[in-house]
Each structure stands twice: as C-alpha cells, then as structure tokens.
Design an enzyme around this catalytic site. Structure first.
Site, PDB file in Angstrom:
ATOM      1  N   HIS A 113       0.837  -1.200   0.000  1.00  0.00           N
ATOM      2  CA  HIS A 113       0.000   0.000   0.000  1.00  0.00           C
ATOM      3  C   HIS A 113       0.865   1.241   0.000  1.00  0.00           C
ATOM      4  O   HIS A 113       1.852   1.340   0.736  1.00  0.00           O
ATOM      5  CB  HIS A 113      -0.896   0.014   1.242  1.00  0.00           C
ATOM      6  CG  HIS A 113      -1.698   1.263   1.394  1.00  0.00           C
ATOM      7  ND1 HIS A 113      -1.564   2.133   2.449  1.00  0.00           N
ATOM      8  CD2 HIS A 113      -2.673   1.793   0.595  1.00  0.00           C
ATOM      9  CE1 HIS A 113      -2.403   3.140   2.312  1.00  0.00           C
ATOM     10  NE2 HIS A 113      -3.094   2.961   1.204  1.00  0.00           N
ATOM     11  N   SER A 114       0.539   2.200  -0.853  1.00  0.00           N
ATOM     12  CA  SER A 114       1.129   3.527  -0.845  1.00  0.00           C
ATOM     13  C   SER A 114       2.661   3.466  -0.864  1.00  0.00           C
ATOM     14  O   SER A 114       3.234   2.827  -1.744  1.00  0.00           O
ATOM     15  CB  SER A 114       0.605   4.286   0.385  1.00  0.00           C
ATOM     16  OG  SER A 114       0.855   5.667   0.285  1.00  0.00           O
TER      17      SER A 114
END
Length: 262
Positions: A105-106
């Site tokens: 994520h991210s």
C-alpha cells in the site's frame, strides 16, 4: 471487546456479518499473503483485512518497518529505504515463505519493488494498492509531484537526532468516518526522512517478471498516484478500481480482502 471495536472501526456494523460469513477455502487454494503498509502506518493498519483473510484459512504476515508503528523506538538516523526492504526480506527468509502474494500500500510500493528485485524466487505475484512502484535510481521525493514534495518537506522535524516527516491527519488519506479517522490518527508515527530521499535500486523494471495487479482507490482519488496507475495500465498489469479512499484497508476491508484473494 477489542475485536468488536476493530471491526466497527474498520467497516461499520456490517463487518461482523461479512467476517462470520467468510468461506474457508480448500487447503489447495490457501495463499500466503505478506501485506506491506504505507507511510506513517505500521502492520497494525492491515488488521481488519488480515482478520478476514485468516478467517478463510490463508496465512497472513503484516511486518512493520523499522522506526515506525510499534517499532518506533528503533528510529535512528541510519534508517532508510534499504532498511525497510531488509526488514521484509529478512522476515520472508526467517519464516521460510514461498509462493507469496505480496501486497503493498502507498509508500510500501517502493519497498515491494525492492523486495521483489532481491528475492523474486519467493514471490508468486504482487498487488500494488494505490502504491507507486518506483524505478531504478529514483527516490520517493524525487518522483513526487512538486506540491507533495513541498508538503512532505514542510512537515519535516527532528526527533532524537533523526530527521522525520510528521504524519498528517488521516483525512488526507480519504478517511471520513469519525471512528476510523481517530483510530488511524492515534496510531500513526513519524517517518524517517532518509527513506524518502534514498533512491530505489532495481536491476530491472519494478515488479520484475511476476504477475502484477494495480488497485486504484478512486473515491476520492489521490492525484499523485495517477502516474503509477497509468504506468500499470500501459505496461499490461491487471488493473482494477476500488470505490473508496486511499486507506482502503481501513475503509473497505471486506471488498479489499475479496479482491486480494481473487
């Protein structure tokens, strides 16, 4: 009581029903997930999704990078992007994991690309959740749009001799539910600035030759993620969208868990 609270924070009153209704998969269909968090977060942010995946019989690991989350006491001037990559590769090797579905994520997308470059033989597929995948010789700050770069640098501070970026409100990650915002805000910790400044070292394209998927969070969509989403589409990655904000593991864990398995 803690479990009920977590389920409520993650997805509202329907979450418990979704979890209890999960179907346990056959042994042959069970997967091994390694879930990588983004900036300011820790392995804790994956708890709602991990709970659902484990309820189906999958193995799930949620490592936290050195110096953040419950490992914030290890923050030091030497912590950088390579430290995070080593955190994950060491965990994978220590647990003797193979056939991994690696989910990032991210900010964790940079870490995932570094991990895949170093131990591709242990990873079966990669999923980038609203995550920049990075490229050889480019740092997170070097790739970021000017406004994002300036905002990160403006949030810089010094903690015990270490330059850090202090966390924004979780509303910046698309959260609006009051309980979810409060839960994430009180758990976030500063990020070492060196992790943003160190260029990623890759021997090939991000994600290597593995099957890859990009999940774009579009409600609201963060503009700085669009170049990565476009790269994924243009390079033939599987691509899908999720109707929620950037912190999808908190705001929509049921649907995200379903997508990760699929």
């Amino acid at each position: 009581m803690q479990r009920r609270t977590l389920l409520h924070l993650a997805a509202g009153t329907s979450a418990a029903a979704g979890l209890l209704g999960s179907t346990v998969v056959r042994a042959a269909d069970r997967k091994t997930f390694v879930l990588l968090h983004g900036a300011f977060h820790g392995g804790w942010c994956w708890a709602p999704v991990a709970e659902r995946l484990r309820a189906q019989g999958h193995r799930v690991f949620t490592p936290t990078f050195t110096g953040v989350g419950e490992r914030a006491h290890l923050l030091s001037p030497t912590v950088d992007l390579n430290t995070f990559i080593q955190d994950v590769t060491a965990m994978v090797e220590a647990e003797e994991l193979r056939g991994i579905t690696l989910v990032a994520h991210s900010f964790g997308g940079y870490v995932a690309s570094g991990v895949i470059d170093r131990i591709p033989e242990r990873i079966a597929s990669a999923i980038y959740l609203d995550a920049p995948m990075g490229s050889n010789g480019v740092s997170v700050l070097g790739e970021a749009p000017a406004d994002v770069r300036q905002a990160r640098l403006a949030a810089a501070d010094v903690i015990n001799g270490t330059r850090v970026i202090t966390p924004p409100s979780s509303t910046a990650f698309g959260l609006s539910d009051v309980a979810q915002v409060a839960w994430v805000n009180r758990r976030m910790t500063p990020m070492p600035l060196r992790a943003y400044e160190m260029p990623l070292a890759l021997s090939g394209p991000p994600g290597g030759k593995l099957p890859k998927c990009f999940i774009r969070c579009v409600d609201p969509a963060l503009p700085n993620i669009e170049p990565s989403a476009r790269y994924a589409r243009e390079h033939g990655w599987n691509y899908s969208e999720l109707q929620t904000g950037h912190d999808a593991m908190v705001s929509m864990p049921d649907k995200l868990a379903e997508m990760l398995v699929a």
